[in-house]
Design a protein around this motif. Structure first.
Motif, PDB file in Angstrom:
ATOM      1  N   ARG A 241       0.815  -1.221   0.000  1.00 36.33           N
ATOM      2  CA  ARG A 241       0.000   0.000   0.000  1.00 36.33           C
ATOM      3  C   ARG A 241       0.844   1.265   0.000  1.00 36.33           C
ATOM      4  N   THR A 242       2.127   1.144   0.389  1.00 38.64           N
ATOM      5  CA  THR A 242       2.985   2.329   0.394  1.00 38.64           C
ATOM      6  C   THR A 242       3.569   2.630  -0.986  1.00 38.64           C
ATOM      7  N   VAL A 243       3.388   1.727  -1.939  1.00 37.80           N
ATOM      8  CA  VAL A 243       3.901   1.942  -3.290  1.00 37.80           C
ATOM      9  C   VAL A 243       2.927   2.831  -4.043  1.00 37.80           C
ATOM     10  N   ASP A 244       3.411   3.976  -4.516  1.00 35.57           N
ATOM     11  CA  ASP A 244       2.534   4.908  -5.241  1.00 35.57           C
ATOM     12  C   ASP A 244       3.153   5.362  -6.556  1.00 35.57           C
ATOM     13  N   GLY A 245       3.845   4.444  -7.221  1.00 34.41           N
ATOM     14  CA  GLY A 245       4.381   4.761  -8.531  1.00 34.41           C
ATOM     15  C   GLY A 245       5.900   4.817  -8.545  1.00 34.41           C
ATOM     16  N   PHE A 246       6.430   5.139  -9.721  1.00 37.34           N
ATOM     17  CA  PHE A 246       7.874   5.186  -9.956  1.00 37.34           C
ATOM     18  C   PHE A 246       8.439   6.507  -9.451  1.00 37.34           C
ATOM     19  N   HIS A 247       9.545   6.436  -8.702  1.00 38.02           N
ATOM     20  CA  HIS A 247      10.211   7.636  -8.188  1.00 38.02           C
ATOM     21  C   HIS A 247      11.703   7.516  -8.448  1.00 38.02           C
ATOM     22  N   GLY A 248      12.194   8.300  -9.358  1.00 35.83           N
ATOM     23  CA  GLY A 248      13.607   8.233  -9.711  1.00 35.83           C
ATOM     24  C   GLY A 248      14.536   8.547  -8.561  1.00 35.83           C
ATOM     25  N   PHE A 249      14.111   9.444  -7.667  1.00 37.25           N
ATOM     26  CA  PHE A 249      14.993   9.820  -6.563  1.00 37.25           C
ATOM     27  C   PHE A 249      15.255   8.638  -5.630  1.00 37.25           C
ATOM     28  N   LEU A 250      14.309   7.691  -5.571  1.00 34.68           N
ATOM     29  CA  LEU A 250      14.521   6.515  -4.731  1.00 34.68           C
ATOM     30  C   LEU A 250      15.653   5.648  -5.263  1.00 34.68           C
ATOM     31  N   VAL A 251      15.815   5.619  -6.589  1.00 34.32           N
ATOM     32  CA  VAL A 251      16.924   4.858  -7.168  1.00 34.32           C
ATOM     33  C   VAL A 251      18.249   5.478  -6.748  1.00 34.32           C
ATOM     34  N   GLY A 252      18.323   6.818  -6.830  1.00 35.35           N
ATOM     35  CA  GLY A 252      19.535   7.499  -6.394  1.00 35.35           C
ATOM     36  C   GLY A 252      19.829   7.270  -4.930  1.00 35.35           C
ATOM     37  N   ARG A 253      18.776   7.291  -4.099  1.00 35.99           N
ATOM     38  CA  ARG A 253      18.967   7.032  -2.665  1.00 35.99           C
ATOM     39  C   ARG A 253      19.463   5.613  -2.443  1.00 35.99           C
ATOM     40  N   TYR A 254      18.877   4.673  -3.168  1.00 36.51           N
ATOM     41  CA  TYR A 254      19.265   3.264  -3.039  1.00 36.51           C
ATOM     42  C   TYR A 254      20.734   3.074  -3.405  1.00 36.51           C
ATOM     43  N   LEU A 255      21.133   3.574  -4.556  1.00 34.72           N
ATOM     44  CA  LEU A 255      22.509   3.392  -4.999  1.00 34.72           C
ATOM     45  C   LEU A 255      23.484   4.106  -4.069  1.00 34.72           C
ATOM     46  N   GLY A 256      23.110   5.308  -3.628  1.00 39.77           N
ATOM     47  CA  GLY A 256      23.993   6.048  -2.728  1.00 39.77           C
ATOM     48  C   GLY A 256      24.171   5.358  -1.397  1.00 39.77           C
ATOM     49  N   LEU A 257      23.072   4.863  -0.817  1.00 41.69           N
ATOM     50  CA  LEU A 257      23.165   4.183   0.467  1.00 41.69           C
ATOM     51  C   LEU A 257      23.976   2.890   0.357  1.00 41.69           C
ATOM     52  N   GLN A 258      23.778   2.156  -0.737  1.00 43.16           N
ATOM     53  CA  GLN A 258      24.530   0.917  -0.899  1.00 43.16           C
ATOM     54  C   GLN A 258      26.013   1.193  -1.107  1.00 43.16           C
ATOM     55  N   ALA A 259      26.337   2.285  -1.811  1.00 43.38           N
ATOM     56  CA  ALA A 259      27.743   2.649  -1.999  1.00 43.38           C
ATOM     57  C   ALA A 259      28.399   2.991  -0.669  1.00 43.38           C
ATOM     58  N   VAL A 260      27.650   3.638   0.211  1.00 45.81           N
ATOM     59  CA  VAL A 260      28.178   3.909   1.550  1.00 45.81           C
ATOM     60  C   VAL A 260      28.262   2.610   2.350  1.00 45.81           C
ATOM     61  N   ALA A 261      27.272   1.743   2.189  1.00 51.78           N
ATOM     62  CA  ALA A 261      27.203   0.517   2.987  1.00 51.78           C
ATOM     63  C   ALA A 261      28.413  -0.380   2.772  1.00 51.78           C
ATOM     64  N   VAL A 262      28.882  -0.504   1.532  1.00 53.02           N
ATOM     65  CA  VAL A 262      30.011  -1.402   1.260  1.00 53.02           C
ATOM     66  C   VAL A 262      31.252  -0.662   0.777  1.00 53.02           C
ATOM     67  N   GLY A 263      31.171   0.653   0.676  1.00 55.22           N
ATOM     68  CA  GLY A 263      32.295   1.434   0.154  1.00 55.22           C
ATOM     69  C   GLY A 263      32.142   1.594  -1.352  1.00 55.22           C
ATOM     70  N   PRO A 264      32.335   2.789  -1.885  1.00 58.75           N
ATOM     71  CA  PRO A 264      32.049   3.039  -3.304  1.00 58.75           C
ATOM     72  C   PRO A 264      32.868   2.185  -4.258  1.00 58.75           C
ATOM     73  N   LEU A 265      34.140   1.971  -3.962  1.00 64.01           N
ATOM     74  CA  LEU A 265      34.970   1.193  -4.875  1.00 64.01           C
ATOM     75  C   LEU A 265      34.601  -0.287  -4.835  1.00 64.01           C
ATOM     76  N   LEU A 266      34.360  -0.809  -3.661  1.00 62.70           N
ATOM     77  CA  LEU A 266      33.947  -2.206  -3.556  1.00 62.70           C
ATOM     78  C   LEU A 266      32.571  -2.399  -4.180  1.00 62.70           C
ATOM     79  N   TYR A 267      31.685  -1.422  -4.007  1.00 60.90           N
ATOM     80  CA  TYR A 267      30.346  -1.521  -4.594  1.00 60.90           C
ATOM     81  C   TYR A 267      30.443  -1.622  -6.122  1.00 60.90           C
ATOM     82  N   LEU A 268      31.309  -0.808  -6.713  1.00 63.51           N
ATOM     83  CA  LEU A 268      31.519  -0.885  -8.162  1.00 63.51           C
ATOM     84  C   LEU A 268      32.083  -2.251  -8.536  1.00 63.51           C
ATOM     85  N   ALA A 269      33.030  -2.751  -7.747  1.00 62.07           N
ATOM     86  CA  ALA A 269      33.621  -4.060  -8.034  1.00 62.07           C
ATOM     87  C   ALA A 269      32.568  -5.168  -7.971  1.00 62.07           C
TER      88      ALA A 269
END
Length: 516
Positions: A241-269
């Motif tokens: 019920r919390t899904v209300d369509g496509f939001h591009g900013f959520l993709v940026g938040r997801y990628l940014g948080l994951q890059a912090v979570a594992v480190g940007p260089l390791l995330y790319l690897a």
């Protein structure tokens, strides 16, 4: 490497690696008592105070481990975090064993070092959440699966005990977090695409292992059956019920948080490793198939969901295990190339700097940090201020209501008498697991209501007017990290708080959760 038991494989690593892992454990034990609990930890501590077969938003294993630790060490930060520290130490050994079994001891060491040098796993080593037992059981299950399906595996063993150990580990993973529902599906897929796995599926042992898995998971099923399948509904229809369509900013938040979570260089690897692993699996490499099924479905699922729903940093953690082992193996295979060695060292180094910075942030106010996101500073300061107001009212002390489970849980832990705090349900909202811990028909009484400006009580006048016979606004409390302001809390004194059922019976307005 000879095929050995899990524990022996971990111990067979280089001596310096064992010293490193034990040294990390000791440092984390010292650190654990120096930093205030994160709100999620305080919430799970409340789980442990209200032991049950399961809970609304999570299965119970995290709470059970925490309750055992508290029984030994009391209600302290160290007791809350001890299961995480011990689990992370075991995870280092199991991850080493997995990498060494599949590729080489060097790959095992690099995979374990890389994991410890990330915010996701390194900080998770001292923050007790359901992800801690989940990742440990997930990784151990992959290690057992190696012996069951790989061409050179030791097989099921006498009485097929490895299948039953695998079933136990899958059950414990499910008892940790619902994300583990992916694990038995991935085990089945791996069995179907390997010759030894298909042969095993013609025997009764995998199916009996599934029965064992369900038996271990049965407390969650029993709790849900007794509570109208509330937890399953919360994780499925409520989230949908919390899904209300496509939001591009959520993709940026997801990628940014994951890059912090594992480190940007390791995330790319890891992202570069994913297609290589898929290609190796397609060409028939049994090791690659095992790791690909363990990682790629989860990574794909959360990436596809990310434009539609906020994917939290820790949700993807199990999917990184297989990718980390594969990336470490690739780096070791290409270690003669200076650029590869440099990138591997830099990836681990950058991740370690981020992780150490997160460790030191609560202790060193000079480290820059967006204070709004600082969730481990100021709770003692807030509790002291709330306690002064409680003491000024005489006896009995008023109840404490935290708007939001985070504030309610932190106050329950840091107030000196550790009272049974209440959450949103006391004001007509949804208090998550708190809704199951207190009778909404509680008698009238006075209360102090506390709301964090990061999660404000926006409709305070209407909501408090409906639930209190009289309301007095108290001085706000601003909490700090050193000289820096973290956040401000609004406080109210509520005289003769009316239980929600009584509010509904009187026809007073009930403000929806969406007003928050």
């Amino acid at each position: 490497m000879s095929r050995t038991s899990l524990g022996a494989a971990a111990a067979s690593g280089p001596p310096w690696f064992l010293v490193f892992v034990l040294g990390l454990m000791l440092l984390r034990l010292v650190y654990a008592g120096q930093v205030e609990l994160a709100p999620q930890e305080a919430y799970y501590w409340q789980y442990a105070r209200h032991l049950d077969l399961s809970y609304l938003d999570h299965p119970p294993l995290c709470a059970w481990w925490m309750a055992l630790s508290m029984r030994l060490l009391g209600n302290t930060e160290l007791a809350v975090r001890l299961p995480a520290i011990l689990s992370s130490t075991l995870l280092s050994g199991v991850l080493y064993s997995l990498g060494a079994r599949l590729y080489s001891p060097a790959a095992g060491v690099l995979a374990a070092l890389a994991a410890n040098a990330t915010v996701l796993f390194g900080l998770g080593a001292v923050v007790m959440t359901p992800d801690v037992p989940l990742v440990l059981c997930w990784t151990a299950a992959l290690r057992v699966l190696c012996e069951l399906v790989l061409p050179d595996g030791q097989g099921p063993g006498r009485f097929a005990w490895r299948w039953y150990l695998l079933g136990l580990l899958c059950g414990l993973a499910l008892l940790s977090k619902y994300t583990a529902a992916l694990l038995p599906l991935q085990v089945l897929a791996t069995a179907l695409v390997t010759r030894r796995g298909r042969e095993a599926l013609r025997t009764p042992h995998p199916y009996l292992a599934c029965v064992l898995m369900l038996a271990v998971f049965s407390p969650v099923l029993a709790w849900n059956h007794a509570h109208g399948w509330a937890s399953f509904a919360f994780q499925t229809t409520s989230r949908a019920r919390t899904v209300d369509g496509f939001h591009g900013f959520l993709v940026g938040r997801y990628l940014g948080l994951q890059a912090v979570a594992v480190g940007p260089l390791l995330y790319l690897a890891l992202w570069l490793t994913a297609p290589v692993l898929a290609r190796q699996a397609w060409r028939g490499d049994a090791r690659a198939r095992l790791l690909a099924f363990a990682s790629l479905p989860g990574l794909a699922l959360f990436t596809l969901v990310s434009p539609l729903h906020w994917v939290k940093m820790n949700w993807v953690a199990p999917a990184y295990i297989g990718l980390m082992v594969a990336a470490a193996a690739g780096a070791c295979a290409l270690r003669e190339r200076r650029a590869v060695r440099a990138y591997a060292a830099l990836s681990v180094g950058v991740g370690a700097v981020l992780m150490v910075g997160m460790y030191l942030m609560p202790l060193c106010p000079w480290i820059p940090f967006r204070e709004r996101d600082n969730l481990v500073s100021g709770w003692r300061e807030l509790a002291e201020a709330v306690q002064r107001h409680r003491g000024a009212t005489g006896l009995p002390a008023p109840a404490v209501v935290g708007w939001g489970y985070k504030t309610a849980s932190e106050l329950a832990f840091y107030l000196p008498d550790r009272p049974e705090t209440r959450s949103d349900a006391a004001l007509g909202g949804s208090g998550l697991a708190y809704d199951f811990w207190r009778d909404p028909a509680d008698p009238e009484g006075d209360a102090i209501i506390v709301a964090d400006q990061r999660q404000p009580l926006r409709d305070a006048a209407t909501r408090l007017g409906a639930h209190c016979a009289a309301v007095t606004e108290l001085p706000s409390v601003t909490v700090h990290r050193g000289p820096r302001t973290v956040t401000t809390f609004s406080l109210w004194s509520c005289q003769h708080a009316r239980p929600p059922r009584q509010v509904a019976a009187r026809g007073l307005p009930a403000v929806s959760e969406g007003a928050r």
